[in-house]
Design a protein around this motif. Structure first.
Motif, PDB file in Angstrom:
ATOM      1  N   GLY A 198       2.210  -3.651  -8.816  1.00 26.18           N
ATOM      2  CA  GLY A 198       2.188  -3.866  -7.383  1.00 26.18           C
ATOM      3  C   GLY A 198       0.872  -3.588  -6.689  1.00 26.18           C
ATOM      4  O   GLY A 198       0.797  -3.629  -5.470  1.00 26.18           O
ATOM      5  N   ARG A 199      -0.185  -3.334  -7.453  1.00 27.07           N
ATOM      6  CA  ARG A 199      -1.471  -3.000  -6.841  1.00 27.07           C
ATOM      7  C   ARG A 199      -2.485  -4.136  -6.870  1.00 27.07           C
ATOM      8  O   ARG A 199      -3.602  -3.988  -6.386  1.00 27.07           O
ATOM      9  N   GLY A 200      -2.138  -5.264  -7.429  1.00 24.44           N
ATOM     10  CA  GLY A 200      -3.093  -6.348  -7.618  1.00 24.44           C
ATOM     11  C   GLY A 200      -3.790  -6.803  -6.344  1.00 24.44           C
ATOM     12  O   GLY A 200      -5.017  -6.901  -6.302  1.00 24.44           O
ATOM     13  N   LEU A 201      -3.024  -7.088  -5.297  1.00 24.08           N
ATOM     14  CA  LEU A 201      -3.645  -7.565  -4.063  1.00 24.08           C
ATOM     15  C   LEU A 201      -4.396  -6.461  -3.327  1.00 24.08           C
ATOM     16  O   LEU A 201      -5.370  -6.742  -2.633  1.00 24.08           O
ATOM     17  N   LEU A 210      -7.639  -6.517  -5.119  1.00 30.25           N
ATOM     18  CA  LEU A 210      -8.339  -7.746  -4.759  1.00 30.25           C
ATOM     19  C   LEU A 210      -8.942  -7.643  -3.365  1.00 30.25           C
ATOM     20  O   LEU A 210     -10.095  -8.009  -3.139  1.00 30.25           O
ATOM     21  N   ASP A 211      -8.188  -7.108  -2.431  1.00 29.78           N
ATOM     22  CA  ASP A 211      -8.673  -6.948  -1.065  1.00 29.78           C
ATOM     23  C   ASP A 211      -9.875  -6.005  -1.010  1.00 29.78           C
ATOM     24  O   ASP A 211     -10.773  -6.179  -0.185  1.00 29.78           O
ATOM     25  N   ALA A 212      -9.907  -5.028  -1.909  1.00 29.53           N
ATOM     26  CA  ALA A 212     -11.003  -4.058  -1.917  1.00 29.53           C
ATOM     27  C   ALA A 212     -12.293  -4.631  -2.491  1.00 29.53           C
ATOM     28  O   ALA A 212     -13.378  -4.214  -2.088  1.00 29.53           O
ATOM     29  N   GLU A 225       0.816  -1.207   0.000  1.00 26.85           N
ATOM     30  CA  GLU A 225       0.000   0.000   0.000  1.00 26.85           C
ATOM     31  C   GLU A 225       0.854   1.264   0.000  1.00 26.85           C
ATOM     32  O   GLU A 225       0.325   2.369  -0.005  1.00 26.85           O
ATOM     33  N   ASP A 226       2.172   1.112  -0.039  1.00 31.00           N
ATOM     34  CA  ASP A 226       3.078   2.256   0.049  1.00 31.00           C
ATOM     35  C   ASP A 226       3.692   2.617  -1.299  1.00 31.00           C
ATOM     36  O   ASP A 226       4.769   3.182  -1.364  1.00 31.00           O
ATOM     37  N   LEU A 227       3.011   2.326  -2.388  1.00 32.46           N
ATOM     38  CA  LEU A 227       3.557   2.577  -3.713  1.00 32.46           C
ATOM     39  C   LEU A 227       3.423   4.045  -4.110  1.00 32.46           C
ATOM     40  O   LEU A 227       2.455   4.717  -3.756  1.00 32.46           O
TER      41      LEU A 227
END
Length: 68
Positions: free
Chosen positions: A33-36, A39-41, A24-26
């Motif tokens: 790097g945002r896939g998970l 997915l979590d959202a 989450e720190d991108l």
């Protein structure tokens, strides 16, 4: 009246044993790097498990819409 919808489960496997990381720190300009995070959202449940042949499987579940 009782309604039920099973929903869907999706599994994606690969040969790598490296566990995925929720990042989450991108920086806003990062191209991956945002896939998970996504997915979590949107998924009701998700997780990671080992594959019998080696590697891992990432899975997620989304319930069906039973609102009407």
């Amino acid at each position: 009246m009782l309604r039920a919808a099973a929903g869907v489960r999706v599994e994606v496997g690969d040969g790598s044993e490296q566990l995925p990381v929720v990042r989450e720190d991108l920086a806003s300009e990062a191209v991956g790097g945002r896939g998970l995070v996504l997915l979590d959202a949107v998924a009701d449940k998700w997780g990671v498990g080992p594959r019998l042949a080696g590697g891992k499987t990432v899975w997620f579940e989304c319930r069906g819409d039973d609102s009407g």
